[in-house]
Design a protein around this motif. Structure first.
Motif, PDB file in Angstrom:
ATOM      1  N   CYS A 142      13.354  62.670 119.725  1.00 33.27           N
ATOM      2  CA  CYS A 142      13.480  62.681 121.494  1.00 33.27           C
ATOM      3  C   CYS A 142      12.404  61.961 121.779  1.00 33.27           C
ATOM      4  N   ASN A 143      11.324  62.176 121.634  1.00 31.85           N
ATOM      5  CA  ASN A 143       9.762  61.511 122.187  1.00 31.85           C
ATOM      6  C   ASN A 143       9.094  60.591 121.294  1.00 31.85           C
ATOM      7  N   LEU A 144       9.448  60.562 120.142  1.00 40.29           N
ATOM      8  CA  LEU A 144       8.661  59.565 119.019  1.00 40.29           C
ATOM      9  C   LEU A 144       7.042  59.984 119.103  1.00 40.29           C
ATOM     10  N   ASN A 145       6.966  61.106 119.097  1.00 38.88           N
ATOM     11  CA  ASN A 145       5.583  61.549 119.126  1.00 38.88           C
ATOM     12  C   ASN A 145       4.951  62.525 118.252  1.00 38.88           C
ATOM     13  N   LEU A 174      13.719  49.234 117.036  1.00 33.64           N
ATOM     14  CA  LEU A 174      13.211  48.625 118.180  1.00 33.64           C
ATOM     15  C   LEU A 174      13.873  49.009 119.568  1.00 33.64           C
ATOM     16  N   ALA A 175      15.058  49.291 119.412  1.00 35.49           N
ATOM     17  CA  ALA A 175      15.939  49.611 120.482  1.00 35.49           C
ATOM     18  C   ALA A 175      15.361  51.038 120.727  1.00 35.49           C
ATOM     19  N   ARG A 176      15.247  52.227 119.599  1.00 32.22           N
ATOM     20  CA  ARG A 176      15.024  53.413 119.925  1.00 32.22           C
ATOM     21  C   ARG A 176      13.602  53.415 120.685  1.00 32.22           C
ATOM     22  N   VAL A 218      12.857  55.095 124.263  1.00 29.48           N
ATOM     23  CA  VAL A 218      11.949  56.196 124.511  1.00 29.48           C
ATOM     24  C   VAL A 218      10.994  56.001 125.272  1.00 29.48           C
ATOM     25  N   HIS A 219      10.179  54.983 125.084  1.00 32.51           N
ATOM     26  CA  HIS A 219       8.978  54.369 125.708  1.00 32.51           C
ATOM     27  C   HIS A 219       9.373  54.095 127.369  1.00 32.51           C
ATOM     28  N   HIS A 248       3.608  55.668 120.687  1.00 30.46           N
ATOM     29  CA  HIS A 248       4.417  54.510 120.784  1.00 30.46           C
ATOM     30  C   HIS A 248       3.740  53.299 120.510  1.00 30.46           C
ATOM     31  N   LEU A 249       2.529  53.293 121.068  1.00 31.86           N
ATOM     32  CA  LEU A 249       1.515  52.036 120.676  1.00 31.86           C
ATOM     33  C   LEU A 249       1.346  51.850 119.074  1.00 31.86           C
TER      34      LEU A 249
END
Length: 1248
Positions: free
Chosen positions: A647-650, A684-686, A690-691, A717-718
């Protein structure tokens, strides 16, 4: 009844009794009976309104209310056609009445035997049979009412004398028991009915007329049930005291009581119903077990529900045998031969081939009947009595190896078990029994051979499919569908999952704590090493399910420990791939639960790095590479699914993108590379999606708990961005200028990186800084060395991106659109650059590639025409919007024309200067784009396109190319395309493809150059020289050997001279062309004519014919040579064409304005006469005769010159007057009217 019983049930009875009392007025006086006939007024009920359930008969029975409150209120009652005293009939005539009942039953049986297929008798038979059944039922209902209302309960012993009636009344209970027993003996078992009677079960319920067999069958059902009702009412009335059948006891010596009769009859009835179900089960497939009911009609279903309600009601009140106890006893008799002869006869008559499966089936369907209440309505919240103890025994038999139960049967058994779990309170013992079995059989595939592919072992291909499979076990499913969609092991997991969830919800103590010891204890080093691929799949299915419903981290930790028991040498490639998929499935669970994945991700990514290194080392070993790719593709699929479901790539997803990819990518080929690039695009798209969402603060919820989410997520994200640039982009950059055209995915991925640089520029590589977006565009979009296929697809992703446009605007980079147009130019010009140079037919693959690239160019053209600069140019040139829908080549030509028109409309010098600069920026080094075609002289399509497009540039941008800024480009175009070194070598033949391309586009160049020659002030002489050289080189190359040569088309210079161009431009080109022709193609060597003279003359004639005009320079440059040909040559074709030219020129001079043309024409003819009269006098006079016919005035003006030439010739000869010449001259003069006659007279006077 004892006090405790009364105390516990009185409140309920009181409430329901009041409800029943309120319904009495609406009760139908028609007695209740079994009926499977439904009408439209049924109100959507499950049972007929006449049924014992829907009519309230059962409810009144259980509440000890009057069975028929509206009936039998009169002093007398009619039964069997006779009147009887209502309150005394059963006391005085009990045996007689039951005798009449038996007589009526016998009569109905006779009707059944008499009935035939004669439909004319159907109505009469139906009416008579229905009447008999009604009389029988009415009597039995009367018995119930009599017992309830008029039978006195037993009193204490009284030594006094009793009234005779009282003595008779005291005997009624015993008499009833005896008569009811006799009645049961008469009707016997249901299964003993003839097949013709039992066949009545299959009669359609919608029928209006029924045969006697149907009435007899349903009467039997009514009697079986009403006997139980009567015995129950009798027991209640007798205060639960035992009623003995005195006469029966005296005759046989056995004790027959009301209780024993109830139990015996009830047992027999359940036995009969089971027997009917066995007959039904014989036709049931295992896969249809849950959807195939156990009753042949709703009456049997109702009878089962009545038995459930009655037996469980009696069990609660007096601890008699419950319904399940009675059913279990009968089912056990199917497995073991019973001792009593009557029971034996039932099951010997109806042999059950699979008693175990039947028991599962019947119990499951009976359990579902507990959902019906006393009124026959569904009540899913109703408390249901369980039968787990017996089911556990069935379960042990199902998994007993000695029983030999097949997978197709076991699936059905567990389907039933799962269904029972949804009905009853859950029982962990079931799970432990099943686990003991499946733990020993994990390597089994649990397939059903006859199911075909659906029955094969299902080893999941991706982590997500593995997880989805397990999730389906953890949620409510359509249980009947599981037979084909799941094997027995997965159904076991569904059972276990249901128990894990519901036990925890109900008790608060998680059942996992009770069962985990049993599960963990089955796995040890040896057991893990024994697992096959299927076994590992089953292993992961189990623990994935447990991780979903139980202690997640504890289970994952244990799984990792267990997998460590597997040594690399003992695990095949397929097993290792399955292990990775399983671990990724656990990762997906972590992601779903928003848990950090770093520990498990690092373990997986480290293993991936090692395999990627091996892949690179063994890139030339096909077999080893294939094995490794199986693992690597598994990892890629897994990482992709992790990113797609996050969901948030965290959650530390960046750990999965390690430097293993830097080793993997260089070793990938074809489909392998395509898969990696597709994966990269998804990531890349995801990441960008999300970002963007997190940056905008659109994450779900804004509570304090997740207030820091955007900050934490951005850090991750970074980190992901950095990993992508570091581990993927270097390879991408290296493939820009590969030897072969790159795959479309490379362009897509590069576009993804460009947009990533736009979103998070700080993490781009250092060599792209400080403006990574600009650097990316220069690398992939504007570099002339990059494959056009890559550029077109790359730019198509970005041209219309508003954020990108704003970024370039903000950095003050104004060439963004111009450079994009330049790339579009190049992509179109180089569309054939990768095709073979020969004329061989293209393969299907090449056609496909060409088609795909063409579609890409069409899309790119559409987008380029929406750029602001391009829209502005098209608007000023009044170009329609539909242009971009054309073929890209035509669209490019339209754009070139639009630029030329726009430039032509500018007024001021600064505007024009800026437009020239912009135009040159659009073009770039256009000759560099086409150099590959020129170098290899092919392919033909490429050469055609090159010469055509650049020819359009020369023609339509002639005013621009005439400027000093653009003239160097013009000179390079001429040197490279029209006058290269190979063309100047006259003895060297040019390739056919090159000549064809030049021939088709040469008019464009000639017209454009002619305009430039007229416009240019500084380079005019040099440009004229170049124009002449071009005409000289190509006039002869495209000139046919003769005018009638096969395949000789229109000469390109004819097209150039005859097109609609401005007058100065046309005149200049015509003069230059004719000058070259005169100097190089009409010069005689002595008297020898030049080669291909007829073709040259035909060319001149065609120009004159097409233009319908004669210019001054035509007369000077063409006419002398034509006249010379007429004088010196006798070839008919040459003479004819020359005569036609002469005619066109003379007539053209007549049509010309002013006398300039006539003067010039006269001058030419005067010189012609002077040059040829002396030697070719007759031919000269002959030619002049022709001219005289066309223009008499012209020849008249030439008379002095002709006469003088004649005299000069005679003088030169020194022989006096030449009579022959003079006669020929006179013939000419004779055509010249008065002036000719006068000259003739002069000549004759001289003679005299």
């Amino acid at each position: 009844m004892d006090d405790d019983y009364m105390a516990s049930f009185t409140p309920l009875f009181l409430t329901e009794s009041l409800e029943m009392a309120m319904e009495v007025e609406n009760e139908n006086s028609k007695p209740s009976c079994f009926s499977c006939v439904f009408d439209n007024q049924n109100g959507g009920r499950s049972f007929s309104s006449e049924s014992y359930l829907a009519s309230g008969s059962l409810k009144r029975l259980l509440l000890r209310l009057d069975p028929s409150p509206n009936d039998y209120e009169e002093d007398t009652v009619e039964m069997f056609g006779f009147q009887w005293v209502t309150e005394m009939a059963l006391v005085e005539s009990c045996r007689l009445l039951f005798g009449l009942l038996r007589q009526r039953i016998h009569g109905l049986e006779n009707l059944v035997q008499m009935s035939s297929s004669d439909f004319s008798q159907a109505a009469n038979l139906h009416s008579e049979a229905e009447s008999i059944r009604h009389q029988c039922i009415e009597f039995l209902h009367y018995v119930k009412v009599f017992i309830f209302r008029y039978l006195e309960p037993p009193r204490a012993e009284n030594d006094g004398m009793l009234h005779p009636y009282e003595e008779l009344e005291a005997q009624v209970p015993s008499l009833l028991v005896e008569e009811l027993h006799a009645l049961t003996l008469q009707i016997g078992h249901l299964f003993e009915l003839s097949s013709s009677v039992l066949a009545a079960f299959t009669i359609q319920h919608q029928a209006k007329l029924f045969p006697p067999s149907w009435h007899l069958l349903h009467l039997h059902l009514d009697i079986h049930w009403l006997v139980l009702e009567i015995l129950h009412v009798l027991g209640e009335k007798m205060m639960r005291q035992v009623v003995y059948a005195n006469h029966f006891m005296n005759l046989t010596g056995e004790n027959l009581t009301s209780i024993s009769l109830f139990e015996t009859h009830c047992g027999n009835l359940i036995c009969d119903l089971i027997s009917i179900s066995i007959n039904k089960y014989i036709k049931v497939r295992p896969s249809e077990a849950l959807t195939s009911h156990h009753y042949p009609c709703t009456c049997i279903k109702e009878l089962w529900i009545l038995l459930i309600q009655l037996l469980d009601h009696r069990n609660k009140g007096s601890h008699t045998e419950s319904f399940w106890s009675s059913v279990n006893k009968n089912l056990k008799n199917i497995f073991e031969r019973p001792s009593s002869s009557d029971r034996m006869s039932v099951f010997e008559t109806n042999q059950c081939k699979d008693p175990l499966s039947f028991s599962w089936w019947i119990i499951t369907h009976l359990a579902s009947l507990y959902q019906f209440d006393r009124n026959g309505n569904l009540d899913e919240k109703k408390q249901k009595e369980s039968n787990w103890k017996f089911v556990e025994e069935l379960l042990k038999k199902s998994i007993d190896a000695q029983t030999g139960v097949l997978e197709e049967q076991l699936r059905m058994h567990l389907q039933c078990c799962l269904t029972l779990c949804s009905f009853w309170d859950l029982n962990l013992s079931v799970a432990t029994i099943l686990w003991d079995y499946y733990s020993k059989n994990l390597n089994s595939s649990f397939t059903v051979p006859w199911l075909g592919l659906k029955g094969l072992a299902n080893v999941s291909k991706t982590p997500l499919s593995m997880l989805e499979l397990v999730k389906s076990c953890c949620c409510d499913q359509q249980i009947p569908a599981l037979y084909k969609s799941s094997n027995s092991y997965l159904i076991f997991l569904s059972i276990l999952a249901r128990m894990m969830k519901e036990e925890a919800e109900n008790s608060g103590v998680h059942p996992w704590k009770q069962i985990k010891g049993r599960i963990y204890s089955k796995f040890h080093r040896r057991r893990m090493q024994e697992l096959t691929e299927v076994g590992l799949q089953n292993f992961f299915n189990l623990f994935l399910m447990l991780a979903i419903v139980a202690e997640r981290e504890d289970i994952v930790s244990r799984v990792l420990d267990l997998l460590d028991f597997l040594t690399p040498s003992s695990v095949t490639v397929c097993q290792r791939a399955l292990i990775w998929r399983g671990q990724f499935a656990f990762l997906l669970i972590y992601v779903e639960k928003n848990m950090d994945i770093s520990v498990l991700a690092e373990k997986l990514s480290n293993a991936f790095r090692e395999k990627a290194k091996e892949f690179l080392v063994n890139k030339n070993d096909y077999t080893q590479k294939q094995n490794l790719w199986t693992l690597l593709s598994t990892y890629i699929d897994g990482v992709q699914e992790v990113f797609e479901t996050s969901c948030n790539l965290n959650l530390s997803q960046e750990k999965l993108l390690n430097d293993g990819f830097t080793m993997l990518l260089p070793a990938c080929r074809g489909a392998e590379l395509s898969m990696v690039l597709n994966f990269l695009q998804v990531v890349l798209a995801r990441l960008r999606s999300v970002h963007k969402r997190v940056s905008q603060g659109l994450q779900l919820g804004n509570t304090a708990a997740n207030a820091q989410l955007p900050l934490v997520a951005k850090e991750h994200h970074l980190a992901v961005t950095s990993a992508l640039w570091r581990n993927f982009f270097p390879y991408l950059k290296s493939q820009r200028m590969a030897q072969m055209p790159p795959s479309p995915q490379l362009a897509d991925t590069a576009a993804g990186f460009t947009l990533l640089a736009l979103d998070m520029p700080s993490k781009a590589l250092s060599d792209l800084q400080p403006q990574p977006v600009l650097s990316m565009m220069q690398l992939f979009g504007w570099d002339d060395m990059v494959w056009p296929q890559l550029v077109s697809r790359y730019l198509s992703h970005l041209i219309q991106n508003s954020a990108l446009y704003e970024a370039f605007s903000s950095m003050g980079y104004t060439s963004y659109e111009a450079l994009t147009v330049r790339s579009w130019f190049r992509c179109i010009l180089q569309m054939f650059i990768d095709q073979p140079t020969g004329m061989l037919a293209k393969t299907d693959a090449e056609r496909t590639v060409g088609k795909v690239y063409m579609e890409q160019l069409i899309e790119m053209t559409r987008l380029v025409f929406k750029l602001k600069e391009v829209e502005n140019i098209l608007s000023k040139a009044n170009v329609e919007e539909s242009v971009f829908k054309q073929d890209p080549k035509n669209a490019l030509v339209q754009f070139i024309k639009a630029v030329g028109r726009t430039y032509g409309g500018l007024q001021t010098l600064p505007e024009k200067s800026a437009m020239v600069a912009k135009t040159l920026e659009y073009l770039g080094d256009v000759l560099k784009y086409v150099k590959p075609y020129l170098k290899v002289k092919g392919p033909p399509e490429g050469l055609q396109l090159t010469y055509w497009i650049i020819g359009c540039l020369v023609k339509f941008w002639a005013p621009i190319l005439a400027t000093s800024k653009a003239q160097q480009l013009l000179f390079r175009i001429i040197d490279c395309l029209l006058l290269p070194h190979s063309v100047l070598q006259q003895d060297k033949e040019l390739p056919v493809a090159l000549l064809s391309a030049i021939q088709e586009s040469l008019p464009l160049y000639l017209q454009g150059l002619s305009f430039i020659c007229c416009q240019s002030q500084t380079q005019g002489p040099y440009l004229n020289q170049l124009l002449g050289s071009i005409i000289q080189q190509y006039f002869g190359r495209f000139l046919p050997s003769s005018p009638t040569a096969p395949g000789a088309g229109v000469h390109p210079m004819v097209l150039a001279l005859c097109s609609s161009i401005t007058v100065p431009q046309m005149l200049h080109l015509r003069k230059t062309t004719l000058n070259v022709i005169n100097e190089h193609y009409l010069q005689f060597k002595g008297n020898a004519p030049p080669p291909r003279l007829a073709s040259v003359l035909a060319f001149i004639l065609e120009v004159l014919q097409r233009t319908q005009s004669t210019e001054l320079h035509d007369i000077d440059l063409v006419l002398p040579a034509v006249l010379k040909c007429m004088v010196l040559l006798n070839e008919l074709q040459v003479k004819k064409i020359s005569t036609d030219i002469l005619q066109y020129m003379v007539e053209g001079c007549q049509a010309g304005s002013g006398g300039e043309h006539a003067t010039q024409l006269t001058s030419v003819f005067r010189q012609f006469i002077q040059d040829y009269t002396a030697v070719y006098d007759h031919r000269v006079f002959s030619i002049l005769e022709i001219v005289a016919v066309l223009d008499q005035t012209l020849v008249t003006c030439l008379i002095p010159t002709i006469t003088q030439s004649l005299k000069d010739s005679e003088h030169k000869q020194g022989l006096g007057r030449n009579t022959a010449q003079r006669e020929a001259y006179k013939r000419l003069l004779s055509h010249l009217t008065e002036a000719g006659q006068n000259e003739i007279q002069k000549l004759e006077n001289e003679t005299n």
